[in-house]
Each structure stands twice: as C-alpha cells, then as structure tokens.
Design a protein around this motif. Structure first.
Motif, PDB file in Angstrom:
ATOM      1  N   GLY A   1      42.413  47.764  27.797  1.00 33.31           N
ATOM      2  CA  GLY A   1      42.847  49.148  27.685  1.00 33.31           C
ATOM      3  C   GLY A   1      43.950  49.499  28.663  1.00 33.31           C
ATOM      4  O   GLY A   1      44.903  50.205  28.319  1.00 33.31           O
ATOM      5  N   LEU A   2      43.832  49.003  29.886  1.00 33.24           N
ATOM      6  CA  LEU A   2      44.839  49.273  30.917  1.00 33.24           C
ATOM      7  C   LEU A   2      45.916  48.208  30.960  1.00 33.24           C
ATOM      8  O   LEU A   2      46.935  48.410  31.647  1.00 33.24           O
ATOM      9  CB  LEU A   2      44.164  49.364  32.291  1.00 33.24           C
ATOM     10  CG  LEU A   2      43.085  50.438  32.456  1.00 33.24           C
ATOM     11  CD1 LEU A   2      42.455  50.339  33.835  1.00 33.24           C
ATOM     12  CD2 LEU A   2      43.676  51.825  32.247  1.00 33.24           C
ATOM     13  N   ASP A   3      45.710  47.096  30.272  1.00 37.05           N
ATOM     14  CA  ASP A   3      46.630  45.954  30.307  1.00 37.05           C
ATOM     15  C   ASP A   3      46.863  45.515  31.750  1.00 37.05           C
ATOM     16  O   ASP A   3      48.002  45.372  32.217  1.00 37.05           O
ATOM     17  CB  ASP A   3      47.963  46.301  29.634  1.00 37.05           C
ATOM     18  CG  ASP A   3      48.741  45.054  29.248  1.00 37.05           C
ATOM     19  OD1 ASP A   3      48.140  43.957  29.281  1.00 37.05           O
ATOM     20  OD2 ASP A   3      49.937  45.166  28.944  1.00 37.05           O
ATOM     21  N   MET A   4      45.736  45.304  32.464  1.00 44.14           N
ATOM     22  CA  MET A   4      45.800  44.910  33.867  1.00 44.14           C
ATOM     23  C   MET A   4      44.999  43.627  34.063  1.00 44.14           C
ATOM     24  O   MET A   4      44.017  43.380  33.356  1.00 44.14           O
ATOM     25  CB  MET A   4      45.269  46.016  34.774  1.00 44.14           C
ATOM     26  CG  MET A   4      46.024  47.323  34.670  1.00 44.14           C
ATOM     27  SD  MET A   4      45.402  48.577  35.797  1.00 44.14           S
ATOM     28  CE  MET A   4      45.976  47.940  37.339  1.00 44.14           C
ATOM     29  N   VAL A   5      45.419  42.843  35.043  1.00 44.64           N
ATOM     30  CA  VAL A   5      44.776  41.579  35.383  1.00 44.64           C
ATOM     31  C   VAL A   5      44.363  41.619  36.843  1.00 44.64           C
ATOM     32  O   VAL A   5      45.145  42.042  37.704  1.00 44.64           O
ATOM     33  CB  VAL A   5      45.716  40.388  35.122  1.00 44.64           C
ATOM     34  CG1 VAL A   5      45.131  39.108  35.687  1.00 44.64           C
ATOM     35  CG2 VAL A   5      45.959  40.210  33.635  1.00 44.64           C
ATOM     36  N   VAL A   6      43.122  41.205  37.139  1.00 45.61           N
ATOM     37  CA  VAL A   6      42.670  41.052  38.514  1.00 45.61           C
ATOM     38  C   VAL A   6      42.349  39.578  38.739  1.00 45.61           C
ATOM     39  O   VAL A   6      41.759  38.924  37.873  1.00 45.61           O
ATOM     40  CB  VAL A   6      41.441  41.937  38.812  1.00 45.61           C
ATOM     41  CG1 VAL A   6      40.276  41.594  37.905  1.00 45.61           C
ATOM     42  CG2 VAL A   6      41.028  41.818  40.269  1.00 45.61           C
ATOM     43  N   VAL A   7      42.776  39.047  39.870  1.00 45.11           N
ATOM     44  CA  VAL A   7      42.574  37.632  40.192  1.00 45.11           C
ATOM     45  C   VAL A   7      42.024  37.516  41.605  1.00 45.11           C
ATOM     46  O   VAL A   7      42.324  38.337  42.481  1.00 45.11           O
ATOM     47  CB  VAL A   7      43.890  36.823  40.063  1.00 45.11           C
ATOM     48  CG1 VAL A   7      44.313  36.715  38.610  1.00 45.11           C
ATOM     49  CG2 VAL A   7      45.004  37.451  40.886  1.00 45.11           C
ATOM     50  N   GLY A   8      41.188  36.510  41.826  1.00 48.16           N
ATOM     51  CA  GLY A   8      40.642  36.208  43.142  1.00 48.16           C
ATOM     52  C   GLY A   8      40.967  34.778  43.528  1.00 48.16           C
ATOM     53  O   GLY A   8      41.034  33.890  42.673  1.00 48.16           O
ATOM     54  N   PHE A   9      41.172  34.544  44.824  1.00 44.86           N
ATOM     55  CA  PHE A   9      41.631  33.250  45.302  1.00 44.86           C
ATOM     56  C   PHE A   9      40.615  32.653  46.268  1.00 44.86           C
ATOM     57  O   PHE A   9      39.690  33.326  46.740  1.00 44.86           O
ATOM     58  CB  PHE A   9      43.000  33.385  45.980  1.00 44.86           C
ATOM     59  CG  PHE A   9      44.050  33.993  45.100  1.00 44.86           C
ATOM     60  CD1 PHE A   9      44.758  33.215  44.207  1.00 44.86           C
ATOM     61  CD2 PHE A   9      44.326  35.355  45.149  1.00 44.86           C
ATOM     62  CE1 PHE A   9      45.723  33.762  43.391  1.00 44.86           C
ATOM     63  CE2 PHE A   9      45.285  35.927  44.338  1.00 44.86           C
ATOM     64  CZ  PHE A   9      45.987  35.115  43.453  1.00 44.86           C
ATOM     65  N   SER A  10      40.830  31.388  46.580  1.00 40.86           N
ATOM     66  CA  SER A  10      39.898  30.661  47.446  1.00 40.86           C
ATOM     67  C   SER A  10      40.021  31.071  48.910  1.00 40.86           C
ATOM     68  O   SER A  10      39.172  30.699  49.715  1.00 40.86           O
ATOM     69  CB  SER A  10      40.144  29.151  47.313  1.00 40.86           C
ATOM     70  OG  SER A  10      41.477  28.825  47.649  1.00 40.86           O
ATOM     71  N   ASN A  11      41.050  31.827  49.276  1.00 43.52           N
ATOM     72  CA  ASN A  11      41.201  32.293  50.655  1.00 43.52           C
ATOM     73  C   ASN A  11      40.662  33.703  50.854  1.00 43.52           C
ATOM     74  O   ASN A  11      40.895  34.320  51.895  1.00 43.52           O
ATOM     75  CB  ASN A  11      42.662  32.227  51.085  1.00 43.52           C
ATOM     76  CG  ASN A  11      43.583  33.022  50.167  1.00 43.52           C
ATOM     77  OD1 ASN A  11      43.118  33.632  49.192  1.00 43.52           O
ATOM     78  ND2 ASN A  11      44.866  33.011  50.451  1.00 43.52           N
ATOM     79  N   GLY A  12      39.942  34.244  49.871  1.00 45.12           N
ATOM     80  CA  GLY A  12      39.358  35.566  49.999  1.00 45.12           C
ATOM     81  C   GLY A  12      40.270  36.703  49.626  1.00 45.12           C
ATOM     82  O   GLY A  12      39.909  37.868  49.805  1.00 45.12           O
TER      83      GLY A  12
END
Length: 908
Positions: A308-319
């Motif tokens: 709906g918002l056309d947004m992406v959230v990503v998380g990495f191995s460094n926190g």
C-alpha cells in the motif's frame, strides 16, 4: 494441584520470523512455544502448546484465525488461535525456510528445501486427511529462501540460494499443462526477499517486482508490452527465446497441434475455467534499476515490503535497519537498534508500525516510523535466569541473570563486557517495565522488601544493591572490606538488616539498611553458603551450606550460631514454612529434610531421587535410570498455606509433595523441547556414530545465518568457557522456584525462561457440604423469596462461582453487615476469593469494599487466629485492592493536573 501453564516470561523472541495479525496482534516464536502480544492493550500471552523442537517459521491466515508453525524437526502444527488448540499436524520431509498463506486463505505455499509445495488450507472441522497437496514446484536449483503471493492468488514469486528469483503461474492450462516460470537473473548473492509491486491507481494490478539479495542490493523489475494486461501471442519478445537444439516442452510452441493463442484459457486447482487472461510470467520483464544499501561488509538478513505504501524495510547483520520509499529508492530512515544481527523485520497491516527481532539478544521492538517512537521495546535474558522473586502483593516478578554485551572499542577490537541484568515484570501483562544493569557479574539472589517499593539483589561482583522501584535507581550499595562473591540474600521482616552469604569465604555479612554500614560478619560455615532466610515470625536467621549443616543465628543479640542441624550430605538450599514453625532443606543425596526449628528435631524426610530422575544428556555414558548426576533438588518453595512444597533441580521435572503425608502429588514436565539436552529419557541408537551422537557432530557446512548462538550455562553453571561437550545445546534445568503470596500461581526459572503456572478453576466442581437440598434451583428460590442470607450460604456450599457472585449482588447495601456476620467461618475463604475475582473486573467498587470492610469487622478474630489458612485468599484480596488503588491514584493525578491547567488557562 490444579496448576496449568499460563505464560512464559524472560524472552519475548528467540528466533525465526514474526507476523502481525489484525494490525495489532504480534505473534512471535519463543523456543518451541508461540507468544501473542496485544500492542493496544500492552499484554502478552504464551499459547499452552508446544512443538517438538524450536520453531523456525510461522505464518498466519489473512483473517488471523489460523496459525501455522514449523519447527526444526520439520513438524508442522495448524493452530486455531482464538481457541488455542492444535487442529491438524503434518510432517515435511525437508527444512522449511519460508511459509505463507495465499491472500484468500485457501492455499499455503511451503518452501521445503529446493521444493515449493502448494497445499490446500484445512478448515475448522477435523479431517482424516486435512492437508491436500495441490502442486509441487521443483524448478529451483538450491534452497528456497523467500515466497510471495500475488493478490489474485494466481502467481507465486520464489527466491532461492541459486541467485535466481522465479515467477510461477500456479494454475494449470486448459489441458492440465503447467507453465514454464520466468527467471529474474543477475543476482550475485542469495535472494533474501522477493515481492510483487502494484500500481497505485489499480492496486490489484502487478506492475513491478522487487528482489532483495544478501549482499545488500535491491533489484527493481518492470515489464514492457501491452498496457491492458493481455498477452499477445504474436509478440515474440514477450516469450523467453529457447536455446538452439533445445526440445520444446509442454506448453511451448504447439500443444496437440494448436498454437499457444488457442490455449489461453486457464483452470484453477478445482478445474474451474478462469477465462481468457494474459500470463504475467510470459511478459518481457526487464531490470529497471539496481540500488545498493551501502552497508558492506554487513549482510542483509531480513526484509519486508508494504504494497500500500510501496515501502521496503531491511535489516542487516550489524544491527542497522533502513526504511526506503520505492520505486525511487528514497531513504526515509537509517538507524541502529543493536550491535547484533536483525533476524526479523515486518510491517503491520496499516504500515505505520515496524517490527524488528534480534534472536541473539532475545529482543523484540515495535517502532512507529512517522513519529519515531517505540510502541514496544522488550528484551529478555541472554543467559539462563538464575533467580526470581515475587513482590508481596504478587503483582510484580523480579528476575536476575548474567547477560553478555559486546561493545566495540575505539581500536575496532571487540571487547566483551559482562553486564548482569535484573528485570522487573508485571505478572498480569507479561511485560518488563524496568531493567537494572549496574551489576558487573551474575545476579545470584533477589529479595523484595515488605513495603513492595524496594528490591534487593546480590551478585558475584561482591555487591548487594538496593533498587528504588519508584525512581528506578540504585539508592544504596552494600560492599565488603575485601572482594567477595555473594550467592544468597535475606532481609528481616522489618527491613532493618540485610544479610548475604558468600561463595568463596564461607561467611555471612550483615549490614544496616538505613546506614549501609557493615554490622557483623558471621563465621562458622566450612563451605559456600547457598541458602539464607529469616524466620517469618522472629529475628532468627537460618543458613545452609555445602559443609553439611544448617545453622540458626541470632543476628540482633549478636550471639552467633545458636543451633546447628547436621546432615550426611551437602545442604543445597533451605526454606521456611509461612508460619515459621517448620523449615525444609534439600541435600545432595536427593532428600528433603523437615525440621522443627523451635525444638530442633527432625520431623520427617522425603526421598526424591527417583521422582526428579529423568532425561539423559547426549554426553552421558549411562542411561537416565543408572546415572547419579543431578538427582537432587537445588530449589525449594512452600505453598502459601504450607500444605505442600515444590522442588526442582537439574531435571525436566518439578515435583510437588504433600508435606503432612510425604507423598508425591504431581510432577510438572516443564518442556517437551527436543532442542534442549536432557529431555529424552532414551537416546536413539540410530543416531549413534563412531564419532559420537549425530546431534553433537559439528557441521561446518551448516548455514549459521539463522538461529541463535546457544549457551549451555551462565556463570553459575561452573563450566569452563572453552569446554562445551554438547556443542552449545542448552541443558534443561530449574534454577529457582517461587510461589506467589496469593498461592494462585508459581514461577519457575528454567532454561527456556520463566514459566508461570496458575490455578485453573474454569471447569472444577468442588462443592462444600453438598446435600440433596443444595441445588441451583434452591438458590434461585431463596433469591425469589428475598432471603439473600440463605441464598449466599447455599451458593457457597454448592461452590458455583456464578451463583456466588449473583448472590453477593442480590444483597442490598443496608443488609451487608447482617449477612456478613451470619456467614460461617468455613465458607469465609471461598467468599474472600470471590471478592478478589470481582475486584479485578467489576465496576461496583464501593459496594465490594463495603463487603470487605464488614467481613473484617465480623470475623476479625477468626481471621487472626487462622491466618495461615486464609493467608492466600487475603493476599489475593490485597493484590486486587492495591491494583485498583494504583489505577485510581494515576487517574486522579491526571485529572488534578488537567484541572489545574484548565484553571490557569481560564484565569489568563
């Protein structure tokens, strides 16, 4: 005996993925259990269901009714969330790395190894063959890591470790022919996530695809061709060209002499015609842009997309996590929430909340990205919980452990700093509201002061600290002239004297609470003082030691040890009965000794070696029945009325004994999790190899990106840091047991966390003085005849909760004194328990408080003379009244502030 599992505290998240249902219900796996957190009510519960091992993946149906869990042994449970029951079970043959319901809830896509299986979702009714396999996709060359459904449930996007994302048409052609997938190529690392993008004007129309890789890149794909969404069979560019000499597959070119344009009709899994629509996977997809997250050398470990918002959230191995607006790849937020790997990231349905999980820290965060504020911030203990204690009103629970934190020094060299955490939890909500981290070594003992506003903690760092639960600060620290390690703690009833026993010098130190000055050092033990407690009725201090003795000390008179109780084996712990007329201690030979502290006589002994025995470690060379290790109780706890005692130790069992008859009433098995060591009674000989058990062989090729770095024991486990014979498999044990002062629940500090058991009276029929004339109809007749006194006594004899409460409200306020004085004493406890329950939920506060006041006036002498039997019920009543008082105080304070503000605004 009617205790049942209620909740799990100490760790809100332990690994795997998390999901949000109904926009506010957060579901997270905790070991082999599942916790559900209501983000609006700020309350968390743990389902009373267990998997055979730690849960790897979960998926919830679109309406939030069903939950699918898959554990490390590939065993799947289909759960009805509102009823909290398992409806169906199924076993998969390979490790499941992705799991997702279709948007309409009819199908489930399961990534099992290299295969993608599509199953028909079961329903509410129990069936012999609930799961129906509809289709198996075997086009991937390596493990499948990500799955996404299109909104129309016709297409499936699959990402795998073979560096390719594939677009499948899950339905069949008219003649049952399967379509060839489209391949998204060009990735240089594993595909972590793949998502369908939708047109903002037509939200049901797929117009783009996003693929996210572990090397911190996101690929944006779009298609070219007709804008109406129909496939043109004359457009040669819309189909993937075949290599020279490649034979034609079914569905390519001609099918039974017909062109592809003549077989555009599709059928669903039930054989229904879906009409003449274009094939999304036959379009000409092209790479629109490739963007990097610029977090090298870190790896991308979690991602989510909100259509709906056309947004992406990503998380990495460094926190670090990032929030990006697509398709222009605009960074909205880039923040660090820890120094450990983010293992879970997800949007809620409306897209205003972001959920992050860190498995190594047991951390679960809910972040509102528009206001940049936390909705939820919970972190559990990293190591096993060493100790716990209830507050006097049973509303709070404090836990202590030793937790490692990794910090980076300016020279970029990792430095390990050991921080021991003491956490205080609200029992009713299951939330931790304060964490004290000033200790620099393991927290070994905790004690709530009688005023309920002060918490004491002892640690191996040689300090005893006092914490203010109003201001959340350490207001006093008790130390010794030379460094010592404290393993036990006690305070007298008045709160004037604090005592702590040591591990190394075998002494007991005595301080003044008011001044913090060291008053005395009690010497005489020849071993570590692991048990320390004051008598509930007088100022006598009792200590137990590994020197095979229990000693009684007169602290205030300064006479030293006044009496010694010798034993034949090391004494591990000691506890007093609530009335102070009996004390119990456990010894290394598995026995529980009961002493009369007044006369100094041994009353009786319980042999518990056979009761606690059970569970075989992977490294044991003997069976559980022949092993001598761990067959003793390390923690004891009396019930609120002193009629039974709970005992636990290095075993999967908690034993409940009747004190008067010295018999075993019940054994609680704290877990069935096979991921822990010591749960199985018999090892499987098929898993034995020349190198030892198969579970202990280290697989160097295993993927360590997922899961938790498991710890077997904390600092109190006495294991060397370098010697881990079971390859990091945690050993099941119970380190501490405490029964709430109300007697209605008890908590156990175990390897899996803090297990809370409470009394379940929902279906128990336990009448008192039942007679042929004592019936629900007789109660109704008494109420109709305006005889509330007779009706109340009949309902108490019948012991029906609904009838008792109905009779209570049938009494007019003017008749309360007369009715309260006419209630016989033997029904008083049940009546007080009914008032405790009503005060938790009933709005008629003044009416119920009037009842409590008149009961105390009419039966004051009886209550004082029989305080031991009525103590649990009175504690429950005190807990309910205290909670209401706090709520009213907060409301009044807020209203007072608002009135002052309005008055000041009016004057101006």
């Amino acid at each position: 005996m009617n205790y049942r599992f209620q909740n799990l505290l100490g760790a809100p998240y332990r690994g795997g993925n998390v999901v949000i249902t109904q926009n506010t219900q957060l579901i997270s796996p905790v070991g082999n259990r599942v916790s559900i957190t209501d983000l609006l009510k700020s309350q968390t519960i743990t389902l009373p269901l267990q998997s055979s091992s730690n849960i790897r993946r979960i998926a919830a149906s679109p309406d939030g009714t069903f939950l699918l869990t898959v554990d490390e042994n590939h065993r799947c449970h289909f759960i009805n969330i509102p009823r909290r029951v398992i409806l169906h079970r199924i076993n998969f043959k390979n490790t499941v790395n992705a799991l997702k319901f279709s948007p309409d809830g009819k199908f489930i896509a399961v990534a099992a190894g290299k295969l993608v299986q599509i199953w028909r979702s079961p329903g509410f009714k129990k069936e012999f063959f609930a799961f129906e396999l509809v289709r198996t996709i075997a086009d991937c060359e390596d493990t499948v890591t990500a799955i996404d459904w299109s909104l129309d449930c016709k297409y499936l996007l699959v990402g795998s470790k073979d560096l390719v994302a594939r677009l499948f048409c899950v339905e069949k052609l008219k003649d049952g022919i399967l379509n060839k997938p489209f391949l998204f190529l060009g990735h240089r690392d594993n595909v972590v996530g793949c998502f369908f993008g939708y047109d903002k004007k037509n939200t049901d129309q797929v117009n783009k695809v996003y693929t996210i890789t572990r090397d911190c890149y996101i690929f944006s794909w779009g298609y070219s061709g007709n804008n109406d969404g129909n496939f043109d069979e004359n457009d040669e560019g819309n189909s993937e060209p075949a290599s020279p000499g490649t034979p034609k597959r079914d569905g390519e070119g001609n099918v039974n002499g017909e062109s592809l344009g003549n077989v555009k009709k599709r059928k669903d899994f039930d054989g229904k015609d879906l009409g003449e629509e274009g094939y999304l996977h036959k379009r000409k997809w092209e790479l629109l842009r490739k963007d990097g997250f610029m977090q090298s050398p870190a790896k991308l470990t979690a991602c989510a997309y909100h259509r709906g918002l056309d947004m992406v959230v990503v998380g990495f191995s460094n926190g670090v996590f990032g929030l990006y607006q697509m398709p222009d790849f605009v960074c909205m937020h880039l923040l660090s929430i820890s120094r450990e790997k983010i293992t879970a990231a997800v949007f809620n349905e409306s897209g205003n909340w972001l959920v992050f999980g860190c498995a190594k820290l047991g951390q679960l965060l809910v972040w509102e990205w528009r206001s940049e504020s936390y909705v939820l911030k919970q972190q559990g203990h990293y190591f096993d919980v060493n100790c716990l204690t209830y507050s006097p009103d049973s509303q709070l629970l404090a836990t202590g452990a030793d937790d490692n934190k990794v910090k980076a020094s300016p020279s970029a060299v990792a430095v390990v700093a050991v921080l021991a955490f003491s956490k205080v939890w609200t029992v009713s909500s299951g939330f931790c509201f304060v964490t004290f981290s000033e200790h620099t070594n393991a927290v070994t003992s905790l004690h709530f002061m009688a005023n309920n506003h002060c918490l004491l903690s002892a640690s191996l760092d040689g300090t005893v600290r006092a914490w203010d639960l109003y201001r959340y600060r350490n207001f006093r620290t008790f130390t010794t002239p030379s460094s010592r390690q404290f393993v036990s703690l006690a305070a007298d009833q008045s709160g004037e004297v604090i005592c702590a026993g040591t591990l190394d010098s075998f002494e007991i130190f005595v301080w003044s609470m008011k001044t913090g000055r060291l008053l005395d050092i009690l010497s005489g033990h020849g071993g570590p003082v692991h048990g320390l407690i004051f008598s509930p009725t007088n100022a006598v201090l009792t200590s137990s030691s590994w020197d095979k003795t229990v000693r009684l000390w007169d602290v205030f008179e300064g006479k030293g040890a006044v009496e010694t109780f010798p034993h034949t084996h090391d004494v591990l712990t000691v506890v007093y009965r609530p009335d102070g007329k009996q004390l119990a201690c456990s010894t290394l030979d598995g026995q529980i000794h009961f002493w009369d502290p007044i006369d100094g006589l041994l009353m009786y002994t319980i042999e518990g070696r056979r009761d606690i025995a059970g569970g075989r470690l992977m490294t044991d060379r003997r069976s559980a029945a022949n092993s001598t290790a761990g067959k003793c109780f390390t923690t004891l706890c009396y019930s609120a009325d002193g009629s039974y005692i709970l005992a636990g130790g290095s075993s999967k069992y908690i034993c409940m004994y009747d004190v008067a008859d010295q018999v075993l009433l019940r054994r609680f098995q704290i877990t069935h999790n096979l991921s822990l060591d010591g749960v199985l009674d018999f090892l499987n000989s098929k898993k034995m190899t020349d190198a030892g058990p198969l579970d202990l062989i280290d697989d160097d090729d295993s993927d360590t990106e997922e899961g938790v770095d498991k710890q077997t024991r904390g600092k109190l486990g006495y294991d060397l840091p370098g010697s881990m014979p079971n390859r990091g498999r945690p050993i099941i044990r119970t380190k501490c047991l405490r029964i709430a002062p109300t007697g209605r629940s008890f908590a156990a500090a175990t390897t899996e966390g803090v297990l809370v058991y409470s009394i379940d009276e929902s279906f128990i029929f336990d009448p008192t003085d039942l007679d042929i004339d004592v019936t629900p109809e007789a109660v109704e007749d008494a109420l109709d005849e305006d005889q509330p006194n007779r009706a109340l006594i009949l309902s108490l004899r019948l012991n029906e909760d609904s009838l008792i409460k109905k009779c209570i409200f049938s009494v007019s306020p003017l008749d309360i004194p007369a009715v309260a004085s006419s209630v016989p004493y033997r029904y008083l406890q049940r009546l007080i328990e009914a008032f405790s329950d009503l005060l938790e939920s009933c709005p008629h506060l003044e009416f119920l408080l009037r009842w409590c006041e008149e009961l105390c006036k009419a039966h004051g002498n009886s209550i004082q003379q029989n305080s031991r039997n009525l103590l649990p019920a009175l504690k429950s009543l005190q807990k309910a009244i205290t909670r209401i008082h706090q709520d009213l105080a907060d409301t009044c304070s807020s209203n007072e502030y608002m009135l002052r503000y309005l008055c000041s605004s009016t004057n101006k």
